[in-house]
Scaffold this motif. Structure first.
Motif, PDB file in Angstrom:
ATOM      1  N   THR A  68      47.795 -55.601 -18.403  1.00 57.59           N
ATOM      2  CA  THR A  68      47.473 -54.577 -17.411  1.00 57.59           C
ATOM      3  C   THR A  68      46.792 -53.389 -18.087  1.00 57.59           C
ATOM      4  O   THR A  68      46.910 -53.196 -19.296  1.00 57.59           O
ATOM      5  N   VAL A  69      46.116 -52.590 -17.272  1.00 56.63           N
ATOM      6  CA  VAL A  69      45.421 -51.401 -17.750  1.00 56.63           C
ATOM      7  C   VAL A  69      45.737 -50.248 -16.805  1.00 56.63           C
ATOM      8  O   VAL A  69      45.676 -50.401 -15.588  1.00 56.63           O
ATOM      9  N   HIS A  70      46.077 -49.097 -17.380  1.00 62.08           N
ATOM     10  CA  HIS A  70      46.274 -47.870 -16.615  1.00 62.08           C
ATOM     11  C   HIS A  70      45.269 -46.851 -17.145  1.00 62.08           C
ATOM     12  O   HIS A  70      45.159 -46.664 -18.357  1.00 62.08           O
ATOM     13  N   SER A  71      44.553 -46.208 -16.239  1.00 57.96           N
ATOM     14  CA  SER A  71      43.450 -45.331 -16.632  1.00 57.96           C
ATOM     15  C   SER A  71      43.723 -43.882 -16.246  1.00 57.96           C
ATOM     16  O   SER A  71      44.303 -43.619 -15.190  1.00 57.96           O
ATOM     17  N   PHE A  72      43.258 -42.969 -17.102  1.00 55.51           N
ATOM     18  CA  PHE A  72      43.534 -41.540 -16.947  1.00 55.51           C
ATOM     19  C   PHE A  72      42.284 -40.720 -17.257  1.00 55.51           C
ATOM     20  O   PHE A  72      41.389 -41.169 -17.972  1.00 55.51           O
ATOM     21  N   LEU A  73      42.277 -39.497 -16.769  1.00 55.05           N
ATOM     22  CA  LEU A  73      41.252 -38.534 -17.147  1.00 55.05           C
ATOM     23  C   LEU A  73      41.515 -38.070 -18.578  1.00 55.05           C
ATOM     24  O   LEU A  73      42.675 -37.969 -18.988  1.00 55.05           O
ATOM     25  N   PRO A 166      48.468 -32.511 -17.628  1.00 52.00           N
ATOM     26  CA  PRO A 166      49.894 -32.371 -17.936  1.00 52.00           C
ATOM     27  C   PRO A 166      50.772 -33.381 -17.197  1.00 52.00           C
ATOM     28  O   PRO A 166      51.721 -33.913 -17.768  1.00 52.00           O
ATOM     29  N   GLY A 167      50.425 -33.705 -15.968  1.00 50.92           N
ATOM     30  CA  GLY A 167      51.207 -34.668 -15.195  1.00 50.92           C
ATOM     31  C   GLY A 167      51.098 -36.101 -15.695  1.00 50.92           C
ATOM     32  O   GLY A 167      51.948 -36.932 -15.397  1.00 50.92           O
ATOM     33  N   ASP A 168      50.052 -36.394 -16.451  1.00 51.32           N
ATOM     34  CA  ASP A 168      49.843 -37.754 -16.983  1.00 51.32           C
ATOM     35  C   ASP A 168      50.305 -37.902 -18.427  1.00 51.32           C
ATOM     36  O   ASP A 168      50.469 -39.014 -18.915  1.00 51.32           O
ATOM     37  N   PHE A 169      50.483 -36.791 -19.126  1.00 58.98           N
ATOM     38  CA  PHE A 169      50.696 -36.873 -20.567  1.00 58.98           C
ATOM     39  C   PHE A 169      51.982 -37.589 -20.960  1.00 58.98           C
ATOM     40  O   PHE A 169      52.050 -38.197 -22.038  1.00 58.98           O
ATOM     41  N   ALA A 170      52.987 -37.573 -20.110  1.00 62.40           N
ATOM     42  CA  ALA A 170      54.220 -38.313 -20.424  1.00 62.40           C
ATOM     43  C   ALA A 170      53.920 -39.795 -20.651  1.00 62.40           C
ATOM     44  O   ALA A 170      54.590 -40.450 -21.450  1.00 62.40           O
ATOM     45  N   GLN A 171      52.900 -40.315 -19.973  1.00 60.83           N
ATOM     46  CA  GLN A 171      52.517 -41.721 -20.170  1.00 60.83           C
ATOM     47  C   GLN A 171      52.052 -41.956 -21.608  1.00 60.83           C
ATOM     48  O   GLN A 171      52.333 -42.990 -22.193  1.00 60.83           O
ATOM     49  N   ALA A 172      51.329 -40.989 -22.165  1.00 64.44           N
ATOM     50  CA  ALA A 172      50.889 -41.116 -23.560  1.00 64.44           C
ATOM     51  C   ALA A 172      52.080 -41.070 -24.498  1.00 64.44           C
ATOM     52  O   ALA A 172      52.163 -41.838 -25.461  1.00 64.44           O
ATOM     53  N   LEU A 173      53.016 -40.166 -24.235  1.00 66.17           N
ATOM     54  CA  LEU A 173      54.211 -40.070 -25.087  1.00 66.17           C
ATOM     55  C   LEU A 173      55.003 -41.371 -25.070  1.00 66.17           C
ATOM     56  O   LEU A 173      55.482 -41.834 -26.102  1.00 66.17           O
ATOM     57  N   TRP A 174      55.143 -41.963 -23.898  1.00 70.82           N
ATOM     58  CA  TRP A 174      55.936 -43.188 -23.763  1.00 70.82           C
ATOM     59  C   TRP A 174      55.214 -44.427 -24.261  1.00 70.82           C
ATOM     60  O   TRP A 174      55.816 -45.316 -24.858  1.00 70.82           O
ATOM     61  N   HIS A 175      53.907 -44.518 -23.980  1.00 66.73           N
ATOM     62  CA  HIS A 175      53.211 -45.789 -24.184  1.00 66.73           C
ATOM     63  C   HIS A 175      52.203 -45.828 -25.324  1.00 66.73           C
ATOM     64  O   HIS A 175      51.758 -46.904 -25.705  1.00 66.73           O
ATOM     65  N   LEU A 176      51.828 -44.672 -25.878  1.00 66.92           N
ATOM     66  CA  LEU A 176      50.781 -44.719 -26.901  1.00 66.92           C
ATOM     67  C   LEU A 176      51.199 -44.136 -28.242  1.00 66.92           C
ATOM     68  O   LEU A 176      50.582 -44.413 -29.260  1.00 66.92           O
ATOM     69  N   ALA A 177      52.262 -43.347 -28.274  1.00 73.57           N
ATOM     70  CA  ALA A 177      52.685 -42.717 -29.536  1.00 73.57           C
ATOM     71  C   ALA A 177      53.349 -43.733 -30.470  1.00 73.57           C
ATOM     72  O   ALA A 177      53.557 -44.885 -30.108  1.00 73.57           O
ATOM     73  N   ALA A 178      53.626 -43.273 -31.667  1.00 71.51           N
ATOM     74  CA  ALA A 178      54.464 -44.010 -32.625  1.00 71.51           C
ATOM     75  C   ALA A 178      53.818 -45.246 -33.230  1.00 71.51           C
ATOM     76  O   ALA A 178      54.359 -46.333 -33.210  1.00 71.51           O
TER      77      ALA A 178
END
Length: 190
Positions: A68-73, A166-178
């Motif tokens: 799957t793919v999720h897209s953001f600004l 700011p409303g989307d950034f939690a997705q980066a913390l959960w799914h792209l970090a580390a």
């Protein structure tokens, strides 16, 4: 049981993804294969397609396990768009350029920065080798919020960082970090 109480029969629909998301997944797999020895986690890859204007979702989180793919600004740097028309014109790895750099990055830990929780990035290519020296990170920013599109028709610009709403950034913390891969270029994936 009375006839007609069960309702119409429903059949499962095949899962379908867009052609753009197919291309994003293909680029994600290719770039992951190139950087795999340097990564800690290989389930999700971030793909930033700077061929698109900032008014469109162009930062894609490709989940290679789920397909799957999720897209953001995502905003680009001031030095990449001196006219501030929403289109990235150039990449730069130079300290002080305030431009976005192309290439593969590894995401490191999150930290509390100027804009709140942010993700440190390490450049893996000659085109982004100064990411740490330039303090190029992923972070939330008010100027990357969809409200900017309503007012100006484009996002604001960063100092070269990957700035998200700011409303989307939690997705980066959960799914792209580390220890995952983030890849940026002018890809033209649509």
């Amino acid at each position: 049981m009375a006839t007609g109480l069960a309702g119409p029969r429903l059949f499962a629909q095949a899962y379908s993804i867009s052609e753009q998301h197919r291309r994003v997944l293909a680029v994600a797999r290719d770039r992951l294969d190139r950087a795999r020895p340097l990564l800690w986690r290989t389930d999700v890859v971030g793909i930033a397609d700077f061929a698109l204007p900032s008014a469109l979702p162009r930062l894609h989180f490709a989940d290679l396990e789920a397909g799957t793919v999720h897209s953001f600004l995502v905003a680009h740097g001031k030095g990449s768009d001196p006219e501030h028309d929403g289109f990235l014109k150039r990449f730069s790895n130079d300290v002080g350029s305030e431009a976005t750099s192309r290439g593969a990055y590894i995401t490191y830990e999150w930290y509390d920065g100027k804009y709140g929780p942010s993700i440190r990035l390490g450049g893996l290519d000659p085109d982004n080798s100064n990411a740490a020296a330039r303090a190029v990170v992923m972070h939330p920013a008010w100027y990357a919020d969809p409200a900017m599109l309503e007012k100006w028709g484009r996002l604001g610009r960063s100092d070269g960082c990957f700035a998200m709403a700011p409303g989307d950034f939690a997705q980066a913390l959960w799914h792209l970090a580390a220890g995952r891969l983030l890849f940026a270029d002018r890809l033209g994936l649509g």
